[in-house]
Design a protein around this motif. Structure first.
Motif, PDB file in Angstrom:
ATOM      1  N   TYR A  50      44.371  35.982  87.514  1.00 12.05           N
ATOM      2  CA  TYR A  50      43.105  36.356  88.163  1.00 12.05           C
ATOM      3  C   TYR A  50      41.933  35.557  87.575  1.00 12.05           C
ATOM      4  O   TYR A  50      41.129  34.979  88.304  1.00 12.05           O
ATOM      5  N   ASN A  54      31.617  33.092  78.245  1.00 15.18           N
ATOM      6  CA  ASN A  54      30.325  32.399  78.282  1.00 15.18           C
ATOM      7  C   ASN A  54      29.588  32.595  76.955  1.00 15.18           C
ATOM      8  O   ASN A  54      30.112  33.226  76.036  1.00 15.18           O
ATOM      9  N   LYS A 102      23.333  29.691  95.897  1.00 16.62           N
ATOM     10  CA  LYS A 102      24.457  29.024  95.214  1.00 16.62           C
ATOM     11  C   LYS A 102      24.522  27.535  95.505  1.00 16.62           C
ATOM     12  O   LYS A 102      25.100  26.767  94.748  1.00 16.62           O
ATOM     13  N   GLY A 123      30.621  38.981  79.543  1.00 13.50           N
ATOM     14  CA  GLY A 123      30.769  37.780  78.733  1.00 13.50           C
ATOM     15  C   GLY A 123      31.786  36.810  79.313  1.00 13.50           C
ATOM     16  O   GLY A 123      32.082  35.792  78.701  1.00 13.50           O
ATOM     17  N   PHE A 124      32.299  37.136  80.509  1.00 11.15           N
ATOM     18  CA  PHE A 124      33.228  36.222  81.185  1.00 11.15           C
ATOM     19  C   PHE A 124      32.622  35.767  82.503  1.00 11.15           C
ATOM     20  O   PHE A 124      32.036  36.555  83.225  1.00 11.15           O
ATOM     21  N   ARG A 173      39.941  32.010  89.259  1.00 14.02           N
ATOM     22  CA  ARG A 173      38.506  32.085  89.554  1.00 14.02           C
ATOM     23  C   ARG A 173      37.650  31.302  88.562  1.00 14.02           C
ATOM     24  O   ARG A 173      36.427  31.321  88.643  1.00 14.02           O
ATOM     25  N   LYS A 232      39.265  45.698  92.530  1.00 17.04           N
ATOM     26  CA  LYS A 232      38.081  45.529  93.390  1.00 17.04           C
ATOM     27  C   LYS A 232      37.423  46.868  93.746  1.00 17.04           C
ATOM     28  O   LYS A 232      36.315  46.895  94.270  1.00 17.04           O
ATOM     29  N   LEU A 292      37.166  31.876  85.331  1.00 17.06           N
ATOM     30  CA  LEU A 292      36.364  32.805  84.517  1.00 17.06           C
ATOM     31  C   LEU A 292      36.696  32.617  83.035  1.00 17.06           C
ATOM     32  O   LEU A 292      37.771  32.987  82.577  1.00 17.06           O
ATOM     33  N   ASP A 308      27.400  34.487  75.946  1.00 16.62           N
ATOM     34  CA  ASP A 308      27.132  35.844  75.478  1.00 16.62           C
ATOM     35  C   ASP A 308      28.351  36.520  74.884  1.00 16.62           C
ATOM     36  O   ASP A 308      28.240  37.575  74.267  1.00 16.62           O
ATOM     37  N   LEU A 355      23.787  41.032  84.145  1.00 13.56           N
ATOM     38  CA  LEU A 355      24.478  39.855  84.683  1.00 13.56           C
ATOM     39  C   LEU A 355      23.872  38.570  84.129  1.00 13.56           C
ATOM     40  O   LEU A 355      24.409  37.491  84.322  1.00 13.56           O
ATOM     41  N   HIS A 356      22.729  38.680  83.459  1.00 15.71           N
ATOM     42  CA  HIS A 356      22.064  37.496  82.876  1.00 15.71           C
ATOM     43  C   HIS A 356      22.055  37.708  81.365  1.00 15.71           C
ATOM     44  O   HIS A 356      23.100  37.922  80.763  1.00 15.71           O
ATOM     45  N   HIS A 404      30.712  32.448  84.845  1.00 19.20           N
ATOM     46  CA  HIS A 404      29.388  31.848  84.888  1.00 19.20           C
ATOM     47  C   HIS A 404      29.159  31.243  86.256  1.00 19.20           C
ATOM     48  O   HIS A 404      30.103  30.717  86.847  1.00 19.20           O
ATOM     49  N   ARG A 405      27.934  31.320  86.730  1.00 15.93           N
ATOM     50  CA  ARG A 405      27.632  30.749  88.035  1.00 15.93           C
ATOM     51  C   ARG A 405      27.931  29.254  88.063  1.00 15.93           C
ATOM     52  O   ARG A 405      28.421  28.719  89.058  1.00 15.93           O
ATOM     53  N   ARG A 427      33.197  44.833  85.238  1.00 14.58           N
ATOM     54  CA  ARG A 427      33.501  43.407  85.055  1.00 14.58           C
ATOM     55  C   ARG A 427      33.693  43.141  83.582  1.00 14.58           C
ATOM     56  O   ARG A 427      33.080  43.823  82.748  1.00 14.58           O
ATOM     57  N   LEU A 428      34.467  42.148  83.277  1.00 10.56           N
ATOM     58  CA  LEU A 428      34.638  41.774  81.876  1.00 10.56           C
ATOM     59  C   LEU A 428      33.353  41.072  81.433  1.00 10.56           C
ATOM     60  O   LEU A 428      33.101  39.933  81.843  1.00 10.56           O
TER      61      LEU A 428
END
Ligand code: CMC
Length: 429
Positions: free
Chosen positions: A353, A362, A47, A304-305, A357, A296, A359, A364, A264-265, A307-308, A301-302
């Motif tokens: 939330y 993205n 990261k 398309g939401f 963060r 948690k 979020l 996609d 995730l990509h 990004h690194r 995960r949502l």
């Protein structure tokens, strides 16, 4: 005066140079850290770690800026053709007319694939995931062009490999689709442009004439440009690291395709549509799905939401959202999934939330909606991403080779057992 960073370890002070990029990005050069101090750095998922200095793509995640070789993504998506952008990424400058004509001609001449590859397709089960087929096919291209395996290949050989890859990836992608449909393969047409030719190979049938729809062609051109590079992401880093062992370009790109496949990509575009359809079938209770994403104890995960790198907005998502509206409008399509996507976006953007963060939707999140409108089946979405990303992978590989970068080989902090003696089978508990 050049800056340095000072690190104090075991009471001793060490100095390391600071590197500043052309957009004032700063890095501490720790390449001599272990030699000087005996320490390494630990950075899960890299990261905070720059793996290279690159002049291909500039990305400012805080301000939502993306530029290829200095040109903004907004301008390129509006004004350029995909092959122009491919040339720009790979060779560093926009092509002049003569260069573009040569590039396009050369690519057109290499679109056919060896007939023996038909037999590979025959061996895949019907319904095989096209990303699995594509990565195998691209790796196997190296066996048809053995000169590509020579790490000391000439510039001319490298050029041929690059042109062959750009030319053959759409042919193989369309053949993977035809395989799953059980339809005969459509050969490439040299009189069509890059996107038009791909659409024809995908959708033409021997039973009726096929005409490329200019709305669809232009939407595809835009989508490919938006995906063309994204600096040191998971698949680009994979291509560079595989290529750093001097593995050939076909195999390096094949590894990139495999890395892209994950949800995730690049696989997120398929996952987004599957998620939106699941929400619709479930009755459309958006809050229930938002709560699941926040829980948690739930791995959901949502899609398309987030990004690194982008923590405010993804500039590609803005362009794609507008393009999705335009394409659906022009093609007269009313897609209920688009409505769910828009509502979900609003709910998430107003939820603490997601806001806290950073979020945001993205690239996609909306690309799948356009692909659906273009009649591209869900399991081909990530293949479309790969078609777009190819010039980026090639540019990243070429830069790595030209910079003579060393083989990629991270270190680790070992946390396993200390030395112990072998225990004979009979004596084990
Ligand atoms: N839904 C719910 N929570 C999320 C999401 C999401 N989509 N993304 C991140 N989070 C949470 C995560 O649980 C963590 O929470 P906490 O701080 O409480 O532990 C926090 O946000 C930070 O997440 P992270 O996993 O540390 O962030 P990352 O930078 O490692 O991951 C990501 C980035 C893209 C992998 C991630 O946001 C994600 O999984 N998104 C969904 C998949 C997706 O859409 N991927 C496509 C990326 S764009 C295309 C491409 O370029 O590849």
């Amino acid at each position: 005066m050049s800056e340095t960073a000072r690190i104090i370890l075991d009471g001793k002070e060490f100095e390391f140079p600071v590197v500043v990029g052309s957009e004032d990005e700063k890095a501490i050069d720790i390449s001599k850290l272990r030699a000087q101090t005996g320490y390494i750095t630990l950075d899960y998922g890299f990261k905070n770690t720059g793996s290279t200095q690159s002049s291909i793509t500039y990305l400012d995640g805080e301000n939502g800026i993306l530029r290829y070789r200095g040109y903004s993504i907004e301008e390129l998506a509006e004004k350029a053709s995909f092959l122009e952008v491919a040339f720009l990424l790979i060779y560093g400058e926009l092509p002049n007319e003569k260069q573009l004509n040569y590039f396009e001609d050369s690519i057109t001449q290499h679109t056919l694939v060896h007939e023996n590859m038909k037999r590979f397709f025959e061996a895949f089960p019907q319904g095989a995931h096209p990303m699995g087929m594509l990565s195998s096919m691209i790796a196997s291209l190296s066996t048809f062009y053995p000169e590509s395996q020579n790490p000391n290949r000439s510039v001319v050989d490298i050029e041929k490999t690059i042109h062959r890859l750009i030319a053959k990836l759409p042919t193989l992608a369309a053949q993977a689709y035809k395989h799953n449909m059980g339809h005969p393969v459509v050969f490439p047409s040299n009189d069509l442009g890059y996107c038009g030719n791909f659409l024809k190979m995908m959708f033409a049938l021997p039973t009726e004439p096929y005409e490329v729809d200019p709305v669809v062609e232009s939407a595809l051109n835009k989508l490919l440009i938006l995906h063309a590079d994204h600096e040191q992401n998971c698949s680009a880093s994979t291509v560079r690291i595989v290529g750093s062992s001097q593995a050939n370009l076909y195999s390096s790109v094949s590894a990139g395709i495999t890395a892209l496949w994950g949800p995730l990509h690049g696989g997120a575009n398929q996952a987004v549509i599957e998620m939106l359809e699941a929400i619709r079938e479930d009755g459309g209770d958006l809050q229930k799905w938002i709560d699941k994403a926040k829980d948690k104890n739930d791995s959901f995960r949502l899609m398309g939401f987030g990004h690194r790198v982008y923590k405010n907005f993804d500039p590609r998502a803005r362009i794609i959202k507008k393009a999705a509206d335009d394409v659906l409008d022009k093609l007269g399509i009313d897609d209920p999934v688009l409505e769910i996507a828009k509502e979900l976006e609003q709910v998430a953007l107003n939820d603490e939330y997601f806001v806290q963060r950073g979020l945001y939707p993205n690239v996609d999140f909306y690309s799948g909606i356009i692909y659906r409108a273009l009649n591209i089946p869900t399991d081909m979405f990530t293949v479309m991403f790969a078609l777009g990303r190819l010039p980026g992978w090639i540019a990243q590989w070429k830069e790595m080779v030209e910079n003579r970068e060393p083989i990629g080989r991270p270190r680790q902090v070992y946390t396993g057992a200390n030395v112990r003696s072998f225990v004979a089978l009979n004596d084990r508990k």
